[in-house]
Write an enzyme that holds these catalytic residues in place. Structure first.
Site, PDB file in Angstrom:
ATOM      1  N   GLU A 153     -20.630  -8.241  10.281  1.00  0.00           N
ATOM      2  CA  GLU A 153     -21.983  -6.949  10.070  1.00  0.00           C
ATOM      3  C   GLU A 153     -22.480  -7.543   9.351  1.00  0.00           C
ATOM      4  O   GLU A 153     -22.918  -7.011   7.707  1.00  0.00           O
ATOM      5  CB  GLU A 153     -21.420  -5.288   8.984  1.00  0.00           C
ATOM      6  CG  GLU A 153     -20.416  -4.438  10.312  1.00  0.00           C
ATOM      7  CD  GLU A 153     -20.361  -3.235  10.029  1.00  0.00           C
ATOM      8  OE1 GLU A 153     -20.427  -2.781   9.038  1.00  0.00           O
ATOM      9  OE2 GLU A 153     -19.930  -2.216  10.609  1.00  0.00           O
ATOM     10  N   GLU A 306     -16.307  -1.580  16.961  1.00  0.00           N
ATOM     11  CA  GLU A 306     -15.672  -0.647  16.608  1.00  0.00           C
ATOM     12  C   GLU A 306     -16.309   0.522  16.582  1.00  0.00           C
ATOM     13  O   GLU A 306     -17.545   0.711  17.059  1.00  0.00           O
ATOM     14  CB  GLU A 306     -16.561  -0.526  15.038  1.00  0.00           C
ATOM     15  CG  GLU A 306     -15.888  -1.949  13.614  1.00  0.00           C
ATOM     16  CD  GLU A 306     -15.884  -2.013  12.125  1.00  0.00           C
ATOM     17  OE1 GLU A 306     -16.801  -0.817  12.124  1.00  0.00           O
ATOM     18  OE2 GLU A 306     -15.683  -2.788  11.903  1.00  0.00           O
TER      19      GLU A 306
END
Ligand SMILES: [Zn+2]
Length: 639
Positions: A153, A306
């Site tokens: 991320e 995710e």
């Protein structure tokens, strides 16, 4: 170039982040047994393992990781191995404080959380490159390895002196000399002219409003700086085995990273998706993010990296997904081009910041609703491998541009509540409800293969992008353009002579003033086409020339002024919407545009809340409405 297909091996990937370092070894055996039971075939490993892999500067402890990879491989489970560089060990920030990121006000974000590093720091870079190289040299040919997962991320923005130095290099590459920078930044305003490169700094804490182009360029630079880190680690691991595909996980509609630039550098794109199950538009938000991650990856299959099987621990009210919802959203991702469905994470942590985040194996253990659903999903995905590698069909494109996003949300815009992603969502939602599948496109991309192009907020537009859009309509295309578009050039220089300067002829209109409205003053409008309706927050002082007014403001100082205008231009048609109308009006306009453009719904006439997406020869029909839906298909589509 390797692709996601090299990782799937003919099976839809299924699994999640696996963090065995949080557990004693006896738990690992139970993990792999339950993974097999659930049909897990891929585990993401090592994302946050740096402090264990390198317990002290330069030391290596890879033994436990080798055991994990061997154990997974022995159980038929592949691995997405991460470079652990998102989360630095405490020793780095302690011994080299310059590796920690600084805020615009100079304060330091210290260690004790994650993603706290300065991407410019030579110390950070050297340690990150070294651990990546060593992992690659040890594991690049490990039989469990299916893909590399670079960092995590990406999104850290730092304002330190090291970043200032790199910013100046980035600016020198963009502008060449300081005169060009002064011109582009408009530094004649407020006495900001620079005479030495050393004077140029990031947009730090200032007395009043920062120079907007300085702010804009720093956002571009910060995305490029992180991408430079991705590319550096990508090249390191690729060098050890070029056959292994490489990705990183991107967040839903995240402004700090320009995914058009990132997607071009990844072998395939990956999404972390956490729509709020309490939102009535959660399924639409999920679809929108999935369409974006597919589009920035060039339309190729992508990976759901995710999602949570239960609750997202970070949310203010972290309601879990109701029974069946994780299956439904997983199938939605598959319909919209995913070739793998992963989760964060495999086993719920009992400690640490994300101890309350959901997991495939929840705190309650295998005797739980969530684990039973995970097992059912794994089994179901095992039967759907025929969709692997197939393409999602879309004949409508929505223009999405990070520069417009950044520009429209700079300081001192006419309405500080005007949010770019809200504009995108307002136009995406009616199309989603009508089961019209869309791609997202960059404004300079080839538009010719789309029957309809929708640009909800093309605020900032380059000359090339303007000509691209105009040429598309001239050649017979259909365009719907939203408000506050065509305003600025890429240097955030306002285009003069009446808005939207590049598109006045295209639209057959001219705007003299933008007219933002207080929240408690809705606009009332009159229209023969749409019926009378209301709009919010935004109006424009517009004069229609060649264009035809399809709706007019009915009261107040703008009474009689057109708010929706249609115009034929060349062989095509363009519509302009100069306000933020209620949803039914945008739905009607888009329906009109679709029918003129020959765009068809995947399955027309479905009940509200039922989604249909065509992927390859398959049509997915997904009931988000929680009702019993009787759908009779007149086609031979497989469901
Ligand atoms: Zn920095």
């Amino acid at each position: 170039m390797p692709s996601l297909g090299d990782a799937t091996g003919g099976r839809i990937l299924f699994g999640g982040d696996y963090n065995p370092e949080q557990w004693p070894r006896e738990v690992w055996e139970e993990d792999v047994r339950l993974m097999r039971e659930a049909g897990v075939n891929l585990a993401t490993v090592g994302v946050f393992s740096w402090a264990l892999l390198e317990p002290r500067p330069g030391e290596r402890d890879f033994g436990w990781l080798t055991d994990v990879l061997d154990l997974l491989h022995a159980n038929g489970i592949g691995v997405g191995l991460a470079t652990p560089t998102a989360s630095t060990p405490p020793w780095m920030g302690h011994r080299w404080p310059e590796t920690l990121p600084r805020n615009p006000d100079g304060t330091v974000r210290t260690y004790g959380s994650r993603n706290a590093y300065c991407p410019s720091s030579p110390v950070y870079r050297a340690f990150a490159d070294a651990i990546s190289a060593d992992l690659a040299s040890v594991y690049a040919h490990h039989p469990a390895l299916r893909m590399w997962h670079i960092g995590n991320e990406f999104g850290t923005v730092c304002y330190c002196d090291q970043c200032a130095e790199r910013f100046r290099h980035w600016l020198q590459a963009r502008y060449g000399d300081l005169d060009a920078l002064n011109e582009a930044w408009g530094t004649a305003f407020w006495s900001q002219r620079y005479c030495e490169w050393e004077e140029v700094i990031p947009p730090r804490q200032v007395q009043y409003v920062i120079n907007p182009t300085q702010d804009l360029d720093y956002q571009r630079f910060a995305s490029d700086l992180l991408l430079e880190r991705f590319n550096a680690e990508r090249d390191i691991v690729r060098g050890a085995n070029p056959a292994v595909p490489i990705t990183t996980n991107s967040m839903m509609f995240f402004k700090a990273t320009d995914l058009w630039r990132w997607g071009a550098e990844e072998d395939f794109t990956s999404l972390d998706a956490y729509p709020d199950p309490n939102s009535p538009l959660a399924a639409c938000d999920g679809a929108m993010a999935q369409d974006l991650i597919r589009s920035v990856g060039g339309g190729k299959p992508w990976l759901m990296m995710e999602q949570t099987p239960g609750r997202a621990g970070f949310r203010h009210v972290a309601t879990p997904k109701r029974p069946g919802l994780n299956r439904l959203w997983s199938l939605q991702a598959l319909a919209r081009g995913a070739d793998g469905i992963l989760h964060f994470q495999w086993r719920a942590s009992k400690q640490g910041a994300e101890r309350t985040h959901g997991a495939m194996l929840p705190h309650a253990g295998p005797d739980s609703r969530i684990f039973r659903e995970v097992c059912d999903l794994g089994k179901e995905l095992g039967d759907l491998a025929d969709v692997l590698g197939t393409a999602v069909a879309a004949s409508v494109a929505i223009v999405l541009d990070w520069d417009s996003w950044r520009g429209v949300e700079l300081d001192h815009q006419p309405h500080s509540g005007f949010r770019y992603v809200d504009r995108i969502r307002e136009y995406y939602t009616p199309l989603w409800k009508a089961n019209v599948t869309v791609d997202f496109v960059h404004p300079e991309a080839d538009l010719s293969r789309y029957k309809l192009v929708v640009a909800p907020n093309l605020y900032q537009v380059s000359d090339a992008a303007a000509e691209n859009v105009i040429g598309y309509v001239r050649g017979g295309g259909h365009l719907v353009l939203g408000p506050f578009s065509g305003v600025a050039d890429p240097d955030e220089r306002i285009r003069l002579g009446g808005y939207p300067a590049p598109f006045r002829d295209l639209l057959g209109l001219r705007i003299e003033e933008y007219w933002p409205l207080p929240d408690d003053e809705p606009l009332t409008l009159h229209s023969e086409v749409f019926g009378d309706f209301s709009a919010q927050s935004w109006a424009e002082w517009l004069t229609a020339g060649a264009g035809t007014a399809l709706a007019e403001i009915a009261s107040g100082p703008l009474a009689g002024i057109p708010a929706i205008v249609g115009n034929t231009y060349g062989a095509g048609t363009a519509w302009y919407v100069a306000t933020l109308p209620e949803e039914r009006v945008l739905a009607r306009l888009l329906d009109l545009a679709c029918s003129q453009a020959g765009v068809e719904s995947v399955l027309p006439g479905l009940p509200e809340g039922v989604e249909a997406v065509r992927r390859g020869e398959f049509v997915f029909v997904l009931d988000h409405a929680r009702g019993t839906v009787d759908i009779r298909l007149a086609t031979t589509a497989a469901v």
